[in-house]
Design a protein around this motif. Structure first.
Motif, PDB file in Angstrom:
ATOM      1  N   ASP A   2       0.845  -1.186   0.000  1.00  0.00           N
ATOM      2  CA  ASP A   2       0.000   0.000   0.000  1.00  0.00           C
ATOM      3  C   ASP A   2       0.887   1.245   0.000  1.00  0.00           C
ATOM      4  N   ASP A   4       0.118   4.228   0.176  1.00  0.00           N
ATOM      5  CA  ASP A   4      -0.333   5.227   1.148  1.00  0.00           C
ATOM      6  C   ASP A   4       0.400   5.114   2.476  1.00  0.00           C
ATOM      7  N   GLU A   5       0.994   3.958   2.745  1.00  0.00           N
ATOM      8  CA  GLU A   5       1.749   3.776   3.987  1.00  0.00           C
ATOM      9  C   GLU A   5       3.128   4.422   3.934  1.00  0.00           C
ATOM     10  N   ILE A   6       3.588   4.808   2.744  1.00  0.00           N
ATOM     11  CA  ILE A   6       4.888   5.477   2.604  1.00  0.00           C
ATOM     12  C   ILE A   6       4.642   6.962   2.823  1.00  0.00           C
ATOM     13  N   ARG A   7       4.925   7.411   4.039  1.00  0.00           N
ATOM     14  CA  ARG A   7       4.613   8.784   4.426  1.00  0.00           C
ATOM     15  C   ARG A   7       5.872   9.557   4.840  1.00  0.00           C
ATOM     16  N   GLU A   8       5.724  10.867   4.780  1.00  0.00           N
ATOM     17  CA  GLU A   8       6.787  11.780   5.187  1.00  0.00           C
ATOM     18  C   GLU A   8       7.293  11.432   6.586  1.00  0.00           C
ATOM     19  N   ASP A   9       8.594  11.537   6.749  1.00  0.00           N
ATOM     20  CA  ASP A   9       9.301  11.317   8.018  1.00  0.00           C
ATOM     21  C   ASP A   9       9.384   9.861   8.463  1.00  0.00           C
ATOM     22  N   LYS A  10       8.993   8.924   7.609  1.00  0.00           N
ATOM     23  CA  LYS A  10       9.111   7.505   7.962  1.00  0.00           C
ATOM     24  C   LYS A  10      10.547   7.066   7.699  1.00  0.00           C
ATOM     25  N   VAL A  26      12.070   9.295   4.651  1.00  0.00           N
ATOM     26  CA  VAL A  26      11.204   9.682   3.534  1.00  0.00           C
ATOM     27  C   VAL A  26      10.915  11.177   3.594  1.00  0.00           C
ATOM     28  N   LYS A  28       9.223  12.496   0.564  1.00  0.00           N
ATOM     29  CA  LYS A  28       7.905  12.296  -0.043  1.00  0.00           C
ATOM     30  C   LYS A  28       7.981  11.258  -1.140  1.00  0.00           C
ATOM     31  N   LEU A  29       6.810  10.778  -1.528  1.00  0.00           N
ATOM     32  CA  LEU A  29       6.658   9.877  -2.651  1.00  0.00           C
ATOM     33  C   LEU A  29       6.401  10.740  -3.874  1.00  0.00           C
ATOM     34  N   GLU A  60       3.816   0.103   9.912  1.00  0.00           N
ATOM     35  CA  GLU A  60       3.439   1.356  10.567  1.00  0.00           C
ATOM     36  C   GLU A  60       4.638   2.163  11.050  1.00  0.00           C
TER      37      GLU A  60
END
Length: 82
Positions: A2, A4-10, A26, A28-29, A60
């Motif tokens: 998914d 959508d799970e790749i988010r900023e600051d991960k 990260v 951004k994508l 997560e």
């Protein structure tokens, strides 16, 4: 996977032997095809990118790559992909 799970600051991890090692964060994508790393997570203070197909898993807490730390350092893209 998914996206959508790749988010900023991960945090992003690559493998070194049997362990996962933090290699960046990260920003951004981009375009659903590339992940942009934050400048602050790079030794040279610049943005770097890698293709989304390097991702082996996302949970997560983090993004995990199917590359070793050495492969990532050799293959990161230094200019914004077109």
């Amino acid at each position: 996977m998914d996206l959508d799970e790749i988010r900023e600051d991960k945090p992003i991890y690559a493998s070194r032997g049997a362990a996962d090692v933090h290699i960046g964060t990260v920003d951004k994508l981009e375009g659903g095809k590339y992940i942009k790393l934050t400048k602050t997570s790079a030794a040279d203070g610049q943005h770097h990118w890698f293709p989304i197909d390097w991702v082996r898993a996302v949970d997560e807490r983090a993004v995990y790559l199917n590359k070793t730390v050495d492969e990532v350092s050799e293959q990161l893209i230094n200019e914004q992909p077109v």
